[in-house]
Scaffold this motif. Structure first.
Motif, PDB file in Angstrom:
ATOM      1  N   GLY A 240       0.783  -1.230   0.000  1.00 30.62           N
ATOM      2  CA  GLY A 240       0.000   0.000   0.000  1.00 30.62           C
ATOM      3  C   GLY A 240       0.810   1.272   0.000  1.00 30.62           C
ATOM      4  N   THR A 241       2.127   1.176   0.125  1.00 31.18           N
ATOM      5  CA  THR A 241       2.980   2.364   0.117  1.00 31.18           C
ATOM      6  C   THR A 241       3.004   2.986  -1.273  1.00 31.18           C
ATOM      7  N   LYS A 242       2.927   4.313  -1.300  1.00 27.70           N
ATOM      8  CA  LYS A 242       2.926   5.032  -2.570  1.00 27.70           C
ATOM      9  C   LYS A 242       4.210   5.825  -2.706  1.00 27.70           C
ATOM     10  N   TYR A 243       4.850   5.730  -3.885  1.00 26.19           N
ATOM     11  CA  TYR A 243       6.060   6.488  -4.175  1.00 26.19           C
ATOM     12  C   TYR A 243       5.825   7.328  -5.434  1.00 26.19           C
ATOM     13  N   GLN A 244       6.215   8.579  -5.371  1.00 27.45           N
ATOM     14  CA  GLN A 244       6.071   9.442  -6.533  1.00 27.45           C
ATOM     15  C   GLN A 244       7.269   9.266  -7.458  1.00 27.45           C
ATOM     16  N   LEU A 245       7.008   9.264  -8.758  1.00 23.90           N
ATOM     17  CA  LEU A 245       8.076   9.164  -9.760  1.00 23.90           C
ATOM     18  C   LEU A 245       8.426  10.575 -10.218  1.00 23.90           C
ATOM     19  N   TRP A 246       9.400  11.188  -9.561  1.00 19.93           N
ATOM     20  CA  TRP A 246       9.782  12.565  -9.892  1.00 19.93           C
ATOM     21  C   TRP A 246      10.320  12.674 -11.307  1.00 19.93           C
ATOM     22  N   ALA A 247      10.916  11.615 -11.827  1.00 21.79           N
ATOM     23  CA  ALA A 247      11.528  11.659 -13.148  1.00 21.79           C
ATOM     24  C   ALA A 247      10.508  11.581 -14.278  1.00 21.79           C
ATOM     25  N   VAL A 248       9.238  11.323 -13.930  1.00 19.70           N
ATOM     26  CA  VAL A 248       8.186  11.207 -14.957  1.00 19.70           C
ATOM     27  C   VAL A 248       7.096  12.229 -14.652  1.00 19.70           C
ATOM     28  N   PRO A 249       7.358  13.505 -14.934  1.00 16.41           N
ATOM     29  CA  PRO A 249       6.354  14.535 -14.635  1.00 16.41           C
ATOM     30  C   PRO A 249       5.170  14.440 -15.584  1.00 16.41           C
ATOM     31  N   VAL A 250       3.992  14.761 -15.075  1.00 15.46           N
ATOM     32  CA  VAL A 250       2.767  14.726 -15.873  1.00 15.46           C
ATOM     33  C   VAL A 250       2.451  16.136 -16.350  1.00 15.46           C
ATOM     34  N   SER A 251       2.322  16.302 -17.650  1.00 13.71           N
ATOM     35  CA  SER A 251       1.952  17.584 -18.236  1.00 13.71           C
ATOM     36  C   SER A 251       0.505  17.505 -18.713  1.00 13.71           C
ATOM     37  N   LEU A 252      -0.384  18.220 -18.028  1.00 13.57           N
ATOM     38  CA  LEU A 252      -1.789  18.207 -18.432  1.00 13.57           C
ATOM     39  C   LEU A 252      -1.960  18.840 -19.810  1.00 13.57           C
ATOM     40  N   ARG A 253      -1.133  19.826 -20.101  1.00 13.99           N
ATOM     41  CA  ARG A 253      -1.201  20.462 -21.421  1.00 13.99           C
ATOM     42  C   ARG A 253      -0.831  19.471 -22.522  1.00 13.99           C
ATOM     43  N   GLU A 254       0.237  18.704 -22.298  1.00 10.39           N
ATOM     44  CA  GLU A 254       0.643  17.705 -23.282  1.00 10.39           C
ATOM     45  C   GLU A 254      -0.415  16.615 -23.408  1.00 10.39           C
TER      46      GLU A 254
END
Length: 211
Positions: A111-125
């Motif tokens: 259940g632990t969640k880790y953020q992937l800083w190297a894969v940013p999400v661009s809502l515009r893209e």
């Protein structure tokens, strides 16, 4: 006479995912902050040069941590996530899911969640990719695929973060058998980043207090 045994080759080659925008931004920020800090250290008087050096010791590692350091390394056996202050390594058998909503996230089986800083999400893209997919469906409402269809054009209709998450999910599906996996889960703090930041911050506070 037997020939020497060749060195064992790695079972799986890593795929590396990094943010191009983050690398460029980090390099520019380091140049800018370094130029200002060095100029203050050389031309400043009194405590100013020491304050400038302490500030550089604090700020430069933070810039590196949030822009140049983040990366995701993945193969068919495990995934290694290098975030600003931690490095997480998990075999695919310990990964529950990989998702991209407003951020890219890795969910462990516990259940632990880790953020992937190297894969940013661009809502515009993502919106741009959705418009391309919508236009493509209007051009071919029956979803027929030409034998001359360009795979790169299909990939262009998916945002970069979503494409990366899809690739990671495919690797997870092909994950190694738990009995054959030699990877164990680990989470390590990045003391090579935290140590200079802590030292620089303490020096900066002391110098500002006595200056």
């Amino acid at each position: 006479m037997t020939s020497p045994t060749p060195p064992a080759e790695p079972s799986y080659a890593d795929r590396t995912y990094r943010s191009g925008g983050g690398l460029v931004t980090g390099a520019l920020l380091i140049l800018l902050v370094g130029w200002v800090g060095v100029d203050a250290a050389v031309r400043g008087e009194g405590w100013v040069p020491w304050i400038a050096l302490a500030a550089l010791l604090t700020v430069i590692p933070l810039i590196v941590a949030f822009t140049l350091r983040p990366a995701v390394y993945a193969n068919e056996e495990r995934i290694r996530v290098r975030n600003p202050f931690r490095t997480i390594e998990l075999p695919w058998t310990d990964v529950a899911d990989v998702r991209a909503s407003y951020t890219s996230e890795l969910f462990a089986q516990d259940g632990t969640k880790y953020q992937l800083w190297a894969v940013p999400v661009s809502l515009r893209e993502r919106k741009k990719a959705a418009r391309k997919a919508s236009r493509a469906s209007q051009d071919d409402p029956f979803g027929r695929t030409s034998v001359h269809a360009d795979v790169r054009d299909t990939q262009a209709r998916v945002a970069a973060a979503d494409r990366t998450v899809n690739e990671l999910r495919e690797l997870k599906e092909r994950g190694a058998d738990p009995e054959q996996s030699a990877t164990s889960a680990s989470v390590r703090w990045s003391y090579e980043v935290l140590a200079p930041v802590g030292v620089g911050a303490v020096l900066l506070v002391v110098l500002l207090a006595i200056g």
